[in-house]
Design a protein around this motif. Sequence first.
Motif, short mmCIF file in Angstrom:
data_model
loop_
_atom_site.label_atom_id
_atom_site.label_comp_id
_atom_site.label_asym_id
_atom_site.label_seq_id
_atom_site.Cartn_x
_atom_site.Cartn_y
_atom_site.Cartn_z
N PRO A 169 0.83 -1.21 0.00
CA PRO A 169 0.00 0.00 0.00
C PRO A 169 0.86 1.26 0.00
O PRO A 169 1.98 1.27 0.53
CB PRO A 169 -0.80 -0.12 1.30
CG PRO A 169 -0.77 -1.57 1.63
CD PRO A 169 0.56 -2.07 1.16
N ASP A 170 0.33 2.33 -0.58
CA ASP A 170 1.04 3.60 -0.65
C ASP A 170 0.06 4.72 -0.36
O ASP A 170 -0.89 4.94 -1.11
CB ASP A 170 1.65 3.77 -2.05
CG ASP A 170 2.46 5.04 -2.16
OD1 ASP A 170 2.98 5.51 -1.13
OD2 ASP A 170 2.58 5.57 -3.29
N ALA A 171 0.26 5.43 0.75
CA ALA A 171 -0.63 6.51 1.18
C ALA A 171 0.05 7.86 0.99
O ALA A 171 1.23 8.02 1.32
CB ALA A 171 -1.03 6.33 2.64
N ASN A 172 -0.70 8.82 0.46
CA ASN A 172 -0.17 10.17 0.26
C ASN A 172 -1.25 11.20 0.52
O ASN A 172 -2.38 11.07 0.03
CB ASN A 172 0.35 10.35 -1.17
CG ASN A 172 1.56 9.51 -1.46
OD1 ASN A 172 2.68 9.85 -1.08
ND2 ASN A 172 1.35 8.38 -2.14
N ILE A 173 -0.92 12.24 1.29
CA ILE A 173 -1.85 13.35 1.53
C ILE A 173 -1.06 14.66 1.51
O ILE A 173 0.08 14.72 1.96
CB ILE A 173 -2.61 13.19 2.87
CG1 ILE A 173 -3.76 14.20 2.96
CG2 ILE A 173 -1.67 13.31 4.06
CD1 ILE A 173 -4.72 13.93 4.11
N ASN A 174 -1.68 15.69 0.96
CA ASN A 174 -1.08 17.01 0.88
C ASN A 174 -2.16 18.05 1.16
O ASN A 174 -3.24 17.99 0.57
CB ASN A 174 -0.49 17.23 -0.52
CG ASN A 174 0.27 18.54 -0.63
OD1 ASN A 174 0.83 19.03 0.34
ND2 ASN A 174 0.27 19.13 -1.82
N ILE A 175 -1.89 18.98 2.08
CA ILE A 175 -2.86 20.03 2.39
C ILE A 175 -2.19 21.39 2.26
O ILE A 175 -1.00 21.54 2.55
CB ILE A 175 -3.48 19.87 3.81
CG1 ILE A 175 -2.39 19.93 4.89
CG2 ILE A 175 -4.27 18.58 3.90
CD1 ILE A 175 -2.96 20.00 6.30
N TYR A 176 -2.95 22.40 1.82
CA TYR A 176 -2.39 23.73 1.64
C TYR A 176 -3.51 24.77 1.60
O TYR A 176 -4.63 24.48 1.18
CB TYR A 176 -1.56 23.81 0.36
CG TYR A 176 -2.23 23.24 -0.86
CD1 TYR A 176 -2.98 24.04 -1.72
CD2 TYR A 176 -2.12 21.88 -1.17
CE1 TYR A 176 -3.60 23.53 -2.85
CE2 TYR A 176 -2.74 21.35 -2.29
CZ TYR A 176 -3.47 22.17 -3.12
OH TYR A 176 -4.09 21.64 -4.23
N PRO A 177 -3.21 26.02 2.02
CA PRO A 177 -4.20 27.11 1.99
C PRO A 177 -4.10 27.88 0.68
O PRO A 177 -3.16 27.67 -0.10
CB PRO A 177 -3.79 27.97 3.17
CG PRO A 177 -2.29 27.84 3.18
CD PRO A 177 -1.98 26.44 2.73
N ASP A 178 -5.05 28.79 0.43
CA ASP A 178 -4.94 29.63 -0.76
C ASP A 178 -3.92 30.74 -0.56
O ASP A 178 -3.41 31.32 -1.52
CB ASP A 178 -6.31 30.20 -1.17
CG ASP A 178 -7.03 30.89 -0.02
OD1 ASP A 178 -6.65 30.68 1.14
OD2 ASP A 178 -7.99 31.63 -0.30
N LYS A 179 -3.58 31.05 0.71
CA LYS A 179 -2.47 31.93 1.03
C LYS A 179 -2.07 31.69 2.48
O LYS A 179 -2.80 31.03 3.23
CB LYS A 179 -2.83 33.40 0.80
CG LYS A 179 -4.04 33.90 1.57
CD LYS A 179 -4.35 35.35 1.20
CE LYS A 179 -5.53 35.88 2.01
NZ LYS A 179 -5.81 37.31 1.69
N TYR A 180 -0.92 32.22 2.89
CA TYR A 180 -0.39 31.90 4.21
C TYR A 180 -0.49 33.04 5.21
O TYR A 180 -0.10 32.90 6.37
CB TYR A 180 1.07 31.43 4.08
CG TYR A 180 1.18 30.06 3.47
CD1 TYR A 180 1.18 28.91 4.26
CD2 TYR A 180 1.27 29.91 2.09
CE1 TYR A 180 1.26 27.66 3.70
CE2 TYR A 180 1.36 28.65 1.52
CZ TYR A 180 1.35 27.53 2.32
OH TYR A 180 1.43 26.29 1.77
N THR A 181 -1.04 34.18 4.80
CA THR A 181 -1.28 35.29 5.71
C THR A 181 -2.68 35.83 5.49
O THR A 181 -3.08 36.09 4.34
CB THR A 181 -0.26 36.43 5.49
OG1 THR A 181 1.07 35.92 5.68
CG2 THR A 181 -0.49 37.56 6.49
N TYR A 182 -3.45 35.97 6.57
CA TYR A 182 -4.83 36.45 6.51
C TYR A 182 -5.02 37.58 7.51
O TYR A 182 -4.21 37.76 8.42
CB TYR A 182 -5.82 35.33 6.84
CG TYR A 182 -5.76 34.14 5.91
CD1 TYR A 182 -6.65 34.04 4.85
CD2 TYR A 182 -4.85 33.12 6.12
CE1 TYR A 182 -6.61 32.95 4.00
CE2 TYR A 182 -4.80 32.01 5.28
CZ TYR A 182 -5.69 31.95 4.22
OH TYR A 182 -5.65 30.87 3.37
N ARG A 183 -6.10 38.30 7.36
CA ARG A 183 -6.52 39.27 8.35
C ARG A 183 -7.62 38.67 9.22
O ARG A 183 -8.35 37.78 8.77
CB ARG A 183 -7.02 40.55 7.68
CG ARG A 183 -5.91 41.33 6.97
CD ARG A 183 -6.38 42.70 6.53
NE ARG A 183 -5.28 43.44 5.92
CZ ARG A 183 -4.39 44.15 6.60
NH1 ARG A 183 -4.47 44.22 7.93
NH2 ARG A 183 -3.42 44.80 5.97
#
Length: 244
Positions: free
Chosen positions: A106-120
């Motif tokens: 088995p091979d598991a892969n997950i990747n998470i990310y925001p639309d930008k890294y600084t918010y108000r």
Amino acid sequence: MKRIRSLIGALLVLVMLGSVVMPVMAKETKGTEKYKTKLGDIVISGNTAELTINNEKYRILVRQVGSDYLVRIQNSNGEDIWSGISKQNPIEQLKGVKISDIPIPPDANINIYPDKYTYRKDESGKVTIDVDNGGVSIGYTSYFILIPEGVSYNGVLDGPEPIGKINLTEDNSCYIVPEYGIVCGRGELLLWQAVHLSGYKKQIVLSVKYKNKGRFQFEAGTAVVDAIIGWGDASSDSFTVSVI
């Protein structure tokens, strides 16, 4: 739950050999037989096999088409979870279930990310989850994301809805994610699960709102398990955003 997945996986392997499409003609046999296997109890009556495990019932329906067999596998709600043509009669195969194929790791892969890294503060944003699990004949995938305190979850913009939402607090800060293990923290834990053939690839986009100033870390993980032999793999990912 694990025994159920193993059983479904074995059944699917038995019926997935040589799939083609052709007309249907029924051929039934008589008599009722009962078998106890390592996977569970099986009751066979003619062209139907029924299995009841942990109060969940599964049914296999077979119709002969020349030298081939049209097969349907149903869950406890009578819904088809697989259908196709097999070169062998899976009901006869169930009388002595043997899985001898060498599985792919088995091979598991997950990747998470925001639309930008600084918010108000009080600004909304998006969080994307990419899951790509494979390396199995029949797989069971489980994955999650933990949205930290100070960030509110506003729903799914694209992709499947989570099957579970757990609020992790100071008093209840840990949860066991199926097949993955213990996840601890504070915030809202979202869970997804799926049974699949071969690979599982899914992208999910979430809407969130940043209610407080500070730095916030999002964590996610996934696990994939081969439903036949129980081999598994896990993967995790995280990111941090700043709110000003």
